[in-house]
Enzyme design. Structure first.
Site, PDB file in Angstrom:
ATOM      1  N   HIS A   1      -4.957   4.039   6.965  1.00 32.45           N
ATOM      2  CA  HIS A   1      -3.987   5.132   6.882  1.00 32.45           C
ATOM      3  C   HIS A   1      -3.601   5.668   8.261  1.00 32.45           C
ATOM      4  CE1 HIS A   1      -5.683   6.188   2.633  1.00 32.45           C
ATOM      5  NE2 HIS A   1      -4.844   5.178   2.598  1.00 32.45           N
TER       6      HIS A   1
HETATM    7  C1  LIG Z   1      -5.126  -2.704   2.563  1.00 31.60           C
HETATM    8  C2  LIG Z   1      -4.345  -1.405   2.542  1.00 31.60           C
HETATM    9  C3  LIG Z   1      -4.583  -0.481   1.519  1.00 31.60           C
HETATM   10  C4  LIG Z   1      -3.858   0.713   1.490  1.00 31.60           C
HETATM   11  N1  LIG Z   1      -3.986   1.536   0.398  1.00 31.60           N
HETATM   12  C5  LIG Z   1      -3.139   2.583   0.263  1.00 31.60           C
HETATM   13  C6  LIG Z   1      -3.096   3.328  -0.937  1.00 31.60           C
HETATM   14  O1  LIG Z   1      -3.765   3.031  -1.929  1.00 31.60           O
HETATM   15  N2  LIG Z   1      -2.245   4.385  -0.990  1.00 31.60           N
HETATM   16  C7  LIG Z   1      -1.460   4.737   0.060  1.00 31.60           C
HETATM   17  O2  LIG Z   1      -0.724   5.730  -0.035  1.00 31.60           O
HETATM   18  N3  LIG Z   1      -1.490   4.048   1.219  1.00 31.60           N
HETATM   19  C8  LIG Z   1      -2.266   2.955   1.314  1.00 31.60           C
HETATM   20  N4  LIG Z   1      -2.215   2.195   2.443  1.00 31.60           N
HETATM   21  C9  LIG Z   1      -1.361   2.633   3.549  1.00 31.60           C
HETATM   22  C10 LIG Z   1       0.138   2.451   3.306  1.00 31.60           C
HETATM   23  O3  LIG Z   1       0.417   1.275   2.591  1.00 31.60           O
HETATM   24  C11 LIG Z   1       0.840   2.456   4.661  1.00 31.60           C
HETATM   25  O4  LIG Z   1       0.527   3.636   5.347  1.00 31.60           O
HETATM   26  C12 LIG Z   1       2.347   2.363   4.548  1.00 31.60           C
HETATM   27  O5  LIG Z   1       2.739   1.169   3.914  1.00 31.60           O
HETATM   28  C13 LIG Z   1       2.951   2.449   5.937  1.00 31.60           C
HETATM   29  O6  LIG Z   1       4.330   2.227   5.865  1.00 31.60           O
HETATM   30  P1  LIG Z   1       5.136   1.695   7.122  1.00 31.60           P
HETATM   31  O7  LIG Z   1       6.533   1.543   6.670  1.00 31.60           O
HETATM   32  O8  LIG Z   1       4.830   2.585   8.266  1.00 31.60           O
HETATM   33  O9  LIG Z   1       4.500   0.277   7.464  1.00 31.60           O
HETATM   34  P2  LIG Z   1       4.330  -1.016   6.572  1.00 31.60           P
HETATM   35  O10 LIG Z   1       4.432  -0.707   5.117  1.00 31.60           O
HETATM   36  O11 LIG Z   1       3.088  -1.678   7.020  1.00 31.60           O
HETATM   37  O12 LIG Z   1       5.597  -1.910   6.934  1.00 31.60           O
HETATM   38  C14 LIG Z   1       5.839  -2.418   8.230  1.00 31.60           C
HETATM   39  C15 LIG Z   1       6.637  -3.721   8.078  1.00 31.60           C
HETATM   40  O13 LIG Z   1       7.193  -4.085   9.328  1.00 31.60           O
HETATM   41  C16 LIG Z   1       7.060  -5.491   9.515  1.00 31.60           C
HETATM   42  N5  LIG Z   1       7.096  -5.739  10.962  1.00 31.60           N
HETATM   43  C17 LIG Z   1       6.194  -5.324  11.881  1.00 31.60           C
HETATM   44  N6  LIG Z   1       6.577  -5.696  13.112  1.00 31.60           N
HETATM   45  C18 LIG Z   1       7.738  -6.372  12.968  1.00 31.60           C
HETATM   46  C19 LIG Z   1       8.622  -7.010  13.884  1.00 31.60           C
HETATM   47  N7  LIG Z   1       8.370  -7.015  15.196  1.00 31.60           N
HETATM   48  N8  LIG Z   1       9.726  -7.637  13.393  1.00 31.60           N
HETATM   49  C20 LIG Z   1       9.995  -7.631  12.056  1.00 31.60           C
HETATM   50  N9  LIG Z   1       9.180  -7.031  11.149  1.00 31.60           N
HETATM   51  C21 LIG Z   1       8.069  -6.402  11.599  1.00 31.60           C
HETATM   52  C22 LIG Z   1       5.734  -5.819   8.862  1.00 31.60           C
HETATM   53  O14 LIG Z   1       5.629  -7.177   8.549  1.00 31.60           O
HETATM   54  C23 LIG Z   1       5.778  -4.896   7.643  1.00 31.60           C
HETATM   55  O15 LIG Z   1       6.392  -5.550   6.556  1.00 31.60           O
HETATM   56  C24 LIG Z   1      -2.935   1.002   2.513  1.00 31.60           C
HETATM   57  C25 LIG Z   1      -2.692   0.086   3.543  1.00 31.60           C
HETATM   58  C26 LIG Z   1      -3.372  -1.124   3.558  1.00 31.60           C
HETATM   59  C27 LIG Z   1      -3.088  -2.104   4.664  1.00 31.60           C
END
Ligand SMILES: Cc1cc2nc3c(=O)[nH]c(=O)nc-3n(C[C@H](O)[C@H](O)[C@H](O)COP(=O)(O)OP(=O)(O)OC[C@H]3O[C@@H](n4cnc5c(N)ncnc54)[C@H](O)[C@@H]3O)c2cc1C
Length: 554
Positions: A492
């Site tokens: 997180h």
């Molecule tokens: C194993 C796990 C369990 C979790 N469990 C929970 C839960 O039960 N409940 C909850 O609320 N949260 C949970 N979380 C946390 C939550 O999923 C994340 O905080 C949330 O998805 C973050 O969103 P984001 O958009 O910041 O990043 P992400 O959802 O991680 O998305 C980032 C995206 O950007 C892409 N990317 C990165 N760099 C590049 C690049 N240079 N070029 C192109 N694409 C790129 C990645 O491939 C990814 O698809 C969990 C996370 C994990 C990993």
């Protein structure tokens, strides 16, 4: 399989293919990363047919059925095809190198996370407004939560219905969870039907992004349903290596699709970086935006000095406990051998019910570490499964039992994530620095004692034959040491491109990257404080709200 999976199949095999931007390099908005935030932003910015929106995602398509079966995460989170796996700098007294996992697939981390839907509390968002970030207070964020939700508990002043994101509660009989809820109540916690409603000490079944037994990722809620929009372009297996700057203005990105050479995609209006708490600061740094000494060490020229890129990272540190039960049956014994898994798998295919149909943790509680705390500062999550402790992965035990994980909701320790080299493939330097503050250690030290009290007050107490870590881990120092040695990060992390009102904050209150033009960050990295718990729901709501800000500025 129903709903979300069918929509993904249609998108994967039809919708996008005709509109890949191969001969086309000019867009209004280029969105980097199709995770929790990126799917929301791409959806909302392309609502207006006049906006040409390109979404670029490093990972591949989300067609594997295990990405939709809720318990399928047991397989997907250890699969390098769908994940980034970052080694940390040594953690704790033993100096162990741990692994931070994040999603790298359409849907990002929401395609393989635990699906818990936890919004944070009104006070978390009002604190953002109070630190000089108007527009992120509870009235605005509640509006965003209500707009994205299709909550199976129905609409209320605090919940939405009819939105793109299905939120449901675990169904079915689970005597272990019921016993723990009753015990929590006997200790004075409120039994909450909706644990997102209120900021008091409470326990209840955890809301989850699951639709009739099928995972709902950000992609299945926000991206696949709008695949037919002619002005929305999607390119997966495409990693953005760098931002393209003209002076200090960002005018596009340089990206490479697997098996292809580098290309530049131009953004007439903005590039919106949604790459997540680890990859977002790395992309900024590779592009010359960051701390001069970090850029120099990685061999990158400074384009825009920004001292807090990759700094101020907040990650929760978990304390784990497991109790072995002297009963036959329970969820563990329904799944802990191959024949049982096949049997339950068949049952799941026919009914979408059973242990495979529920999220990572069925039960959640919030409690105060001391009577002086004005609101809960610890989250505990419970799962009616026992894990094999001799196995480093997620393998079920041979016996019945349940598992507890607790962590400080709003840690005050700050870590960092920085470039390990100039190339996108170079592993980052992740310095988690868990539990360095006195306050984080104090809160952590109380967690096991409270969890043990719940177990002792429950009908399960007389059935418990063994507890891990057991009585040798009881004093505050022992519990903190146990957290550092046998606990873990909880996926997180936030804060590596935090918003704030000061010149030194990476992004301003509209999420524009300071010192640049044409560039915003919209993802979990912009939270300057932890939104009390899990981060998927806050990130999706933040992205919904950020899209309104972007569109209003047009
Ligand atoms: C194993 C796990 C369990 C979790 N469990 C929970 C839960 O039960 N409940 C909850 O609320 N949260 C949970 N979380 C946390 C939550 O999923 C994340 O905080 C949330 O998805 C973050 O969103 P984001 O958009 O910041 O990043 P992400 O959802 O991680 O998305 C980032 C995206 O950007 C892409 N990317 C990165 N760099 C590049 C690049 N240079 N070029 C192109 N694409 C790129 C990645 O491939 C990814 O698809 C969990 C996370 C994990 C990993």
């Amino acid at each position: 399989m129903s709903g979300p999976y069918r929509t993904a199949l249609r998108a994967g095999f039809g919708g996008w293919v005709s509109r890949r931007p191969d001969g086309d390099r000019e867009f209004d908005y280029v969105v980097v990363g199709a995770g929790a935030a990126g799917c929301v932003v791409a959806n909302r910015l392309s609502e207006d047919a006049a906006n040409r929106v390109l979404l670029l995602e490093h990972g591949g398509a989300d067609l594997d059925p295990r990405l939709y079966i809720p318990k399928g995460f047991v397989f997907t989170i250890s699969n390098p095809r769908y994940t980034y796996r970052y080694p940390t700098l040594p953690v704790g007294p033993e100096g162990s190198v741990e692994t931070w996992i994040r999603g790298r697939v359409t849907g990002g981390s929401t395609a393989l996370n635990g699906m818990m839907y936890s919004r944070g509390a009104a006070a978390d968002y009002d604190a953002l407004a109070a630190r000089g970030l108007p527009g992120w207070g509870w009235p605005e964020m509640l509006g965003a939560f209500r707009a994205i939700e299709d909550h199976r508990l129905g609409e209320s002043a605090l919940r939405g219905s009819g939105g793109p994101l299905v939120v449901s509660l675990p169904h079915g009989v689970d005597t272990i969870s019921d016993a723990l809820v009753a015990a929590g109540e006997s200790l004075g916690w409120r039994h909450a039907t909706d644990t997102n409603d209120g900021d008091d000490e409470r326990i209840g079944r955890s809301p989850a992004t699951i639709d009739r037994g099928v995972r709902v990722s950000a992609a299945s809620a926000f991206l696949h349903p709008v695949r037919n929009r002619e002005n929305l372009f999607y390119r997966d297996r495409t990693r953005v290596g760098q931002l393209v700057l003209d002076g200090s203005r960002v005018v596009g990105v340089q990206a490479r699709t697997a098996g292809d050479g580098p290309r530049v995609y131009c953004a007439a209006r903005e590039v919106v970086v949604c790459a997540g708490t680890v990859q977002t600061p790395l992309l900024l740094e590779r592009s010359g935006i960051g701390r001069p000494e970090v850029l120099a060490a990685a061999g990158v020229d400074v384009a825009v000095e920004s001292p807090n890129v990759g700094e101020r990272v907040i990650e929760q540190r978990a304390v784990n406990m497991q109790v072995r039960l002297r009963i036959r049956g329970g969820h563990t014994e329904r799944l802990n051998s191959l024949p049982k898994q096949l049997w339950e798998g068949l049952g799941y295919l026919l009914t979408r019910r059973g242990p495979n149909a529920s999220g990572g943790y069925d039960l959640v509680c919030h409690f105060r570490s001391s009577p002086e705390a004005d609101r809960p500062d610890v989250q505990g999550i419970w799962s009616p499964f026992a894990l094999d402790r001799d196995h480093s992965g997620l393998k079920l035990a041979g016996h019945s039992g349940f598992h507890f994980t607790g962590y400080p909701l709003r840690p005050s320790t700050r870590g960092s994530v920085h470039l390990g080299g100039p190339a996108p493939e170079d592993p980052p330097v992740v310095n988690a620095r868990y539990l360095e503050t006195e306050e984080d250690r104090r809160v952590t030290a109380t967690i096991l004692e409270r969890a043990r009290r719940v177990v002792a007050a429950s009908a399960l107490a007389s059935l418990a034959t063994e507890e891990f870590p057991g009585p040798d881990v009881s004093s505050p120092a022992e519990v903190v040491r146990h957290a550092l040695e046998a606990g873990g990060g909880i996926y997180h992390a936030v804060g590596s491109a935090a918003m704030g009102p000061h010149d030194t904050d990476v992004v301003d209150g509209s999420l524009r990257v300071r010192g640049t033009g044409g560039l915003r960050v919209v993802d979990a990295s912009v939270f300057p404080e932890h939104p009390s718990g899990n981060t998927a729901a806050p990130t999706m709501a933040l992205a919904w709200r950020a899209s309104e800000v972007i569109l209003a500025e047009r």
